[in-house]
Design a protein around this motif. Sequence first.
Motif, PDB file in Angstrom:
ATOM      1  N   ALA A  61      30.225  20.512  79.761  1.00  0.00           N
ATOM      2  CA  ALA A  61      30.545  20.974  78.410  1.00  0.00           C
ATOM      3  C   ALA A  61      30.885  19.809  77.484  1.00  0.00           C
ATOM      4  N   VAL A  62      31.608  18.825  78.014  1.00  0.00           N
ATOM      5  CA  VAL A  62      31.966  17.621  77.260  1.00  0.00           C
ATOM      6  C   VAL A  62      31.620  16.433  78.141  1.00  0.00           C
ATOM      7  N   ASP A  63      30.878  15.482  77.567  1.00  0.00           N
ATOM      8  CA  ASP A  63      30.296  14.404  78.379  1.00  0.00           C
ATOM      9  C   ASP A  63      30.798  13.038  77.917  1.00  0.00           C
TER      10      ASP A  63
ATOM     11  N   PRO B  64      40.987  18.439  81.154  1.00  0.00           N
ATOM     12  CA  PRO B  64      39.718  17.727  81.315  1.00  0.00           C
ATOM     13  C   PRO B  64      39.425  17.386  82.770  1.00  0.00           C
ATOM     14  N   THR B  65      38.152  17.318  83.095  1.00  0.00           N
ATOM     15  CA  THR B  65      37.739  16.868  84.420  1.00  0.00           C
ATOM     16  C   THR B  65      37.994  15.373  84.576  1.00  0.00           C
ATOM     17  N   GLU B  66      37.787  14.649  83.472  1.00  0.00           N
ATOM     18  CA  GLU B  66      38.027  13.209  83.446  1.00  0.00           C
ATOM     19  C   GLU B  66      38.586  12.825  82.088  1.00  0.00           C
TER      20      GLU B  66
ATOM     21  N   ALA C 240      35.832  14.158  79.654  1.00  0.00           N
ATOM     22  CA  ALA C 240      34.726  14.983  80.141  1.00  0.00           C
ATOM     23  C   ALA C 240      35.279  16.309  80.646  1.00  0.00           C
ATOM     24  N   LYS C 241      34.443  17.345  80.554  1.00  0.00           N
ATOM     25  CA  LYS C 241      34.817  18.658  81.075  1.00  0.00           C
ATOM     26  C   LYS C 241      33.584  19.312  81.664  1.00  0.00           C
TER      27      LYS C 241
END
Length: 359
Positions: free
Chosen positions: A22-24, A59-61, A14-15
């Motif tokens: 943005a990205v899930d 990435p956030t995750e 995720a981002k």
Amino acid sequence: MKSEGHSVRLENVAKRFGDVVAVDSVSIETAPGEFLTLLGPSGSGKTTTLKIIAGLEFPTEGEVYIDEKPVIHKPAYKRDLGMVFQNYALFPHMTIAENIGFPMKMRGISKEEISRRVSSILDLVKLSGYQGRYPKQLSGGQQQRVALARALVYEPSVLLMDEPLGALDKKLREEMQLEIKQIQERLKITTIYVTHDQSEALTMSDRIALMNQGKIAQLGAPEDLYERPMSKFVADFIGESNFLEGKVSRVEKDFCEVITLRGLLIRVKAKQGVKDGEKVNLTIRPERIQMEGELQKAENIIFGEVQEIVYLGETIKYIITLEGGEEIVIKSQNREGGNFREKGRKVKIGWNLENCFIV
């Protein structure tokens, strides 16, 4: 050249940029040597996903694995990746040989080995004899080949490409699509390719990940996405589709009957889980609809009137108003050499049950 690619795996990646996702939570895996395309409209998350794989975004995750090794905390230059972008970023003051050899020079490879590899890769991209030229002396297509050669010359296990053909005209772009695919198959290099052009994705890919709003809407072979779309978004984005809204009036083992909003009865291929009385969207490709004169056995026969005729060269597009008032588009091969049906003419059209889907 090295001839084996590595697998690439994204696990719940995720981002977020502030409140924007943005990205899930994307999870996807390539096979070694596979050509995977990230396809989608602007803002779908495809380029951000590619940048996360490349190490250009953190990435956030989630985690990214290359050859089953986690790489999130590795800098881009340690991930064994080749990268090609829409902006070729060639050095104007360097010759073609110097441009291609630059990544190897930075890695401390000997001049002799650089010379050998540059000569080999120029032969592969059909630019033998161009070593001494400068980028400004090359066409757009040739510059694109140089950028590809520079990405491949140090023998990466994974090639990342972000809209690399966007600056080329249509004819050259189509030629380069086939050339890139041929090179990729010859080298067996794992390739992840980003584009918004669905025709390009269908032409080049082993599999397509169609993205929308940061998620993967559908993942599969090109023919799966085109022939068996899982949602209205997929059917609408990949190719051209007609959509009709209606309600299920009857469900059998192999087919359903649907009454459209304007009262037409249409038989469609059965979909698991669909029940009597359920509101549904039907989709059918324009090229799968036959017009009188071409009509063979068809489970659905409907009458309509030609509203518009659009000449497309090899095909003719007809916009038809159906007897219930709905509008539908038909594409026919131009076999008549200009003898088209006139506007306002009443026509009979039809299609087979297996060509109409509930999405």
